[in-house]
Design a protein around this motif. Structure first.
Motif, PDB file in Angstrom:
ATOM      1  N   SER A 140      66.940  33.905  35.954  1.00 61.40           N
ATOM      2  CA  SER A 140      66.497  33.555  34.606  1.00 61.40           C
ATOM      3  C   SER A 140      65.346  34.442  34.169  1.00 61.40           C
ATOM      4  CB  SER A 140      66.024  32.100  34.567  1.00 61.40           C
ATOM      5  OG  SER A 140      67.082  31.238  34.868  1.00 61.40           O
ATOM      6  N   THR A 141      65.149  34.535  32.865  1.00 64.42           N
ATOM      7  CA  THR A 141      63.945  35.154  32.341  1.00 64.42           C
ATOM      8  C   THR A 141      62.825  34.142  32.539  1.00 64.42           C
ATOM      9  OG1 THR A 141      65.270  36.318  30.705  1.00 64.42           O
ATOM     10  CG2 THR A 141      62.900  36.197  30.298  1.00 64.42           C
ATOM     11  N   VAL A 142      61.840  34.500  33.333  1.00 63.65           N
ATOM     12  CA  VAL A 142      60.786  33.563  33.719  1.00 63.65           C
ATOM     13  C   VAL A 142      59.422  34.178  33.430  1.00 63.65           C
ATOM     14  CG1 VAL A 142      62.172  32.388  35.470  1.00 63.65           C
ATOM     15  CG2 VAL A 142      60.852  34.407  36.099  1.00 63.65           C
ATOM     16  N   PRO A 143      58.378  33.355  33.355  1.00 66.72           N
ATOM     17  CA  PRO A 143      57.036  33.879  33.111  1.00 66.72           C
ATOM     18  C   PRO A 143      56.538  34.755  34.260  1.00 66.72           C
ATOM     19  CG  PRO A 143      57.102  31.495  32.764  1.00 66.72           C
ATOM     20  CD  PRO A 143      58.403  31.895  33.395  1.00 66.72           C
ATOM     21  N   VAL A 144      55.623  35.659  33.934  1.00 70.12           N
ATOM     22  CA  VAL A 144      54.972  36.475  34.950  1.00 70.12           C
ATOM     23  C   VAL A 144      54.329  35.550  35.977  1.00 70.12           C
ATOM     24  CG1 VAL A 144      53.094  38.102  35.355  1.00 70.12           C
ATOM     25  CG2 VAL A 144      54.562  38.373  33.352  1.00 70.12           C
ATOM     26  N   GLY A 145      54.477  35.873  37.246  1.00 67.66           N
ATOM     27  CA  GLY A 145      53.897  35.073  38.323  1.00 67.66           C
ATOM     28  C   GLY A 145      54.869  34.116  38.970  1.00 67.66           C
ATOM     29  N   THR A 146      56.054  33.949  38.393  1.00 69.58           N
ATOM     30  CA  THR A 146      57.040  33.022  38.956  1.00 69.58           C
ATOM     31  C   THR A 146      57.462  33.436  40.361  1.00 69.58           C
ATOM     32  OG1 THR A 146      57.841  32.418  36.758  1.00 69.58           O
ATOM     33  CG2 THR A 146      59.316  31.974  38.619  1.00 69.58           C
ATOM     34  N   ALA A 147      57.695  34.717  40.589  1.00 69.84           N
ATOM     35  CA  ALA A 147      58.131  35.177  41.914  1.00 69.84           C
ATOM     36  C   ALA A 147      57.092  34.837  42.973  1.00 69.84           C
ATOM     37  CB  ALA A 147      58.405  36.684  41.898  1.00 69.84           C
ATOM     38  N   GLU A 148      55.814  34.987  42.652  1.00 67.48           N
ATOM     39  CA  GLU A 148      54.765  34.643  43.622  1.00 67.48           C
ATOM     40  C   GLU A 148      54.757  33.149  43.909  1.00 67.48           C
ATOM     41  OE1 GLU A 148      52.665  36.079  45.806  1.00 67.48           O
ATOM     42  OE2 GLU A 148      53.784  37.878  45.262  1.00 67.48           O
ATOM     43  N   LYS A 149      54.991  32.333  42.889  1.00 63.25           N
ATOM     44  CA  LYS A 149      55.054  30.878  43.106  1.00 63.25           C
ATOM     45  C   LYS A 149      56.237  30.509  43.986  1.00 63.25           C
ATOM     46  CE  LYS A 149      52.634  29.448  38.957  1.00 63.25           C
ATOM     47  NZ  LYS A 149      52.664  28.683  37.711  1.00 63.25           N
ATOM     48  N   VAL A 150      57.374  31.146  43.753  1.00 64.53           N
ATOM     49  CA  VAL A 150      58.561  30.897  44.570  1.00 64.53           C
ATOM     50  C   VAL A 150      58.293  31.336  46.012  1.00 64.53           C
ATOM     51  CG1 VAL A 150      60.972  31.563  44.948  1.00 64.53           C
ATOM     52  CG2 VAL A 150      60.172  31.017  42.637  1.00 64.53           C
ATOM     53  N   LYS A 151      57.703  32.502  46.167  1.00 69.77           N
ATOM     54  CA  LYS A 151      57.398  33.026  47.512  1.00 69.77           C
ATOM     55  C   LYS A 151      56.459  32.085  48.264  1.00 69.77           C
ATOM     56  CE  LYS A 151      56.315  37.376  49.724  1.00 69.77           C
ATOM     57  NZ  LYS A 151      56.021  38.793  49.536  1.00 69.77           N
ATOM     58  N   THR A 152      55.440  31.598  47.587  1.00 67.05           N
ATOM     59  CA  THR A 152      54.482  30.676  48.206  1.00 67.05           C
ATOM     60  C   THR A 152      55.169  29.380  48.625  1.00 67.05           C
ATOM     61  OG1 THR A 152      52.655  31.608  46.947  1.00 67.05           O
ATOM     62  CG2 THR A 152      52.338  29.388  47.820  1.00 67.05           C
ATOM     63  N   ALA A 153      56.036  28.849  47.770  1.00 66.42           N
ATOM     64  CA  ALA A 153      56.736  27.598  48.082  1.00 66.42           C
ATOM     65  C   ALA A 153      57.648  27.766  49.291  1.00 66.42           C
ATOM     66  CB  ALA A 153      57.541  27.130  46.867  1.00 66.42           C
ATOM     67  N   ILE A 154      58.363  28.880  49.364  1.00 70.10           N
ATOM     68  CA  ILE A 154      59.260  29.121  50.504  1.00 70.10           C
ATOM     69  C   ILE A 154      58.453  29.280  51.785  1.00 70.10           C
ATOM     70  CG2 ILE A 154      60.880  30.789  51.523  1.00 70.10           C
ATOM     71  CD1 ILE A 154      61.875  31.297  48.621  1.00 70.10           C
ATOM     72  N   ALA A 155      57.348  30.013  51.699  1.00 70.66           N
ATOM     73  CA  ALA A 155      56.537  30.310  52.882  1.00 70.66           C
ATOM     74  C   ALA A 155      55.899  29.067  53.506  1.00 70.66           C
ATOM     75  CB  ALA A 155      55.469  31.332  52.530  1.00 70.66           C
ATOM     76  N   LYS A 156      55.853  27.961  52.778  1.00 73.68           N
ATOM     77  CA  LYS A 156      55.317  26.717  53.350  1.00 73.68           C
ATOM     78  C   LYS A 156      56.151  26.257  54.535  1.00 73.68           C
ATOM     79  CE  LYS A 156      53.526  24.879  49.011  1.00 73.68           C
ATOM     80  NZ  LYS A 156      53.741  23.835  47.980  1.00 73.68           N
ATOM     81  N   ASN A 157      57.469  26.534  54.495  1.00 66.65           N
ATOM     82  CA  ASN A 157      58.374  26.039  55.535  1.00 66.65           C
ATOM     83  C   ASN A 157      59.127  27.144  56.266  1.00 66.65           C
ATOM     84  OD1 ASN A 157      58.040  23.142  55.078  1.00 66.65           O
ATOM     85  ND2 ASN A 157      58.939  23.568  53.095  1.00 66.65           N
ATOM     86  N   TYR A 158      58.789  28.403  55.998  1.00 69.44           N
ATOM     87  CA  TYR A 158      59.512  29.519  56.637  1.00 69.44           C
ATOM     88  C   TYR A 158      58.545  30.673  56.828  1.00 69.44           C
ATOM     89  CZ  TYR A 158      63.088  33.073  57.448  1.00 69.44           C
ATOM     90  OH  TYR A 158      63.860  34.074  57.993  1.00 69.44           O
ATOM     91  N   ASN A 159      58.475  31.189  58.069  1.00 71.11           N
ATOM     92  CA  ASN A 159      57.560  32.289  58.321  1.00 71.11           C
ATOM     93  C   ASN A 159      58.288  33.589  58.652  1.00 71.11           C
ATOM     94  OD1 ASN A 159      58.432  31.732  60.873  1.00 71.11           O
ATOM     95  ND2 ASN A 159      56.427  31.423  61.771  1.00 71.11           N
ATOM     96  N   GLY A 160      59.585  33.652  58.388  1.00 71.54           N
ATOM     97  CA  GLY A 160      60.354  34.876  58.615  1.00 71.54           C
ATOM     98  C   GLY A 160      60.287  35.806  57.422  1.00 71.54           C
ATOM     99  N   ASP A 161      61.064  36.881  57.490  1.00 72.47           N
ATOM    100  CA  ASP A 161      61.095  37.867  56.414  1.00 72.47           C
ATOM    101  C   ASP A 161      62.005  37.424  55.279  1.00 72.47           C
ATOM    102  OD1 ASP A 161      59.379  39.628  57.682  1.00 72.47           O
ATOM    103  OD2 ASP A 161      61.004  40.655  58.725  1.00 72.47           O
ATOM    104  N   PHE A 162      61.533  37.568  54.058  1.00 75.12           N
ATOM    105  CA  PHE A 162      62.337  37.332  52.864  1.00 75.12           C
ATOM    106  C   PHE A 162      61.641  38.016  51.696  1.00 75.12           C
ATOM    107  CE2 PHE A 162      59.208  33.990  52.733  1.00 75.12           C
ATOM    108  CZ  PHE A 162      58.936  33.783  51.393  1.00 75.12           C
TER     109      PHE A 162
END
Length: 86
Positions: free
Chosen positions: A18-40
């Motif tokens: 989707s067309t999303v606001p600036v900073g969305t990718a960092e928020k998604v990355k932070t949310a995923i990293a809470k439960n996963y410490n591998g590469d993505f």
């Protein structure tokens, strides 16, 4: 995104279509990293589909936007789209 970290195994690219606001990718990355410490990587890849011709627009896009800081993700996304780019 909170749930993705619980099911990832091995390197993955998470794509925001989707067309999303600036900073969305960092928020998604932070949310995923809470439960996963591998590469993505998280990639922004908005669609520009017109009503009534969306399938044709997808199969023959006039532009493809790939937003990422990762060279590996950029290459894989380029490879993915190469058959469709005019």
């Amino acid at each position: 995104a909170d749930e993705l970290g619980k099911v990832l195994n091995g390197y993955k690219i998470i794509v925001d279509k989707s067309t999303v606001p600036v900073g969305t990718a960092e928020k998604v990355k932070t949310a995923i990293a809470k439960n996963y410490n591998g590469d993505f990587d998280v990639v922004s890849n908005p669609e520009f589909l017109r009503e009534g011709v969306a399938v044709d627009d997808f199969m023959k896009p006039d532009r493809v936007i790939i937003g990422t800081n990762s060279e590996m993700a950029r290459k894989l996304m380029n490879d993915l789209y190469s058959p469709f780019v005019r």
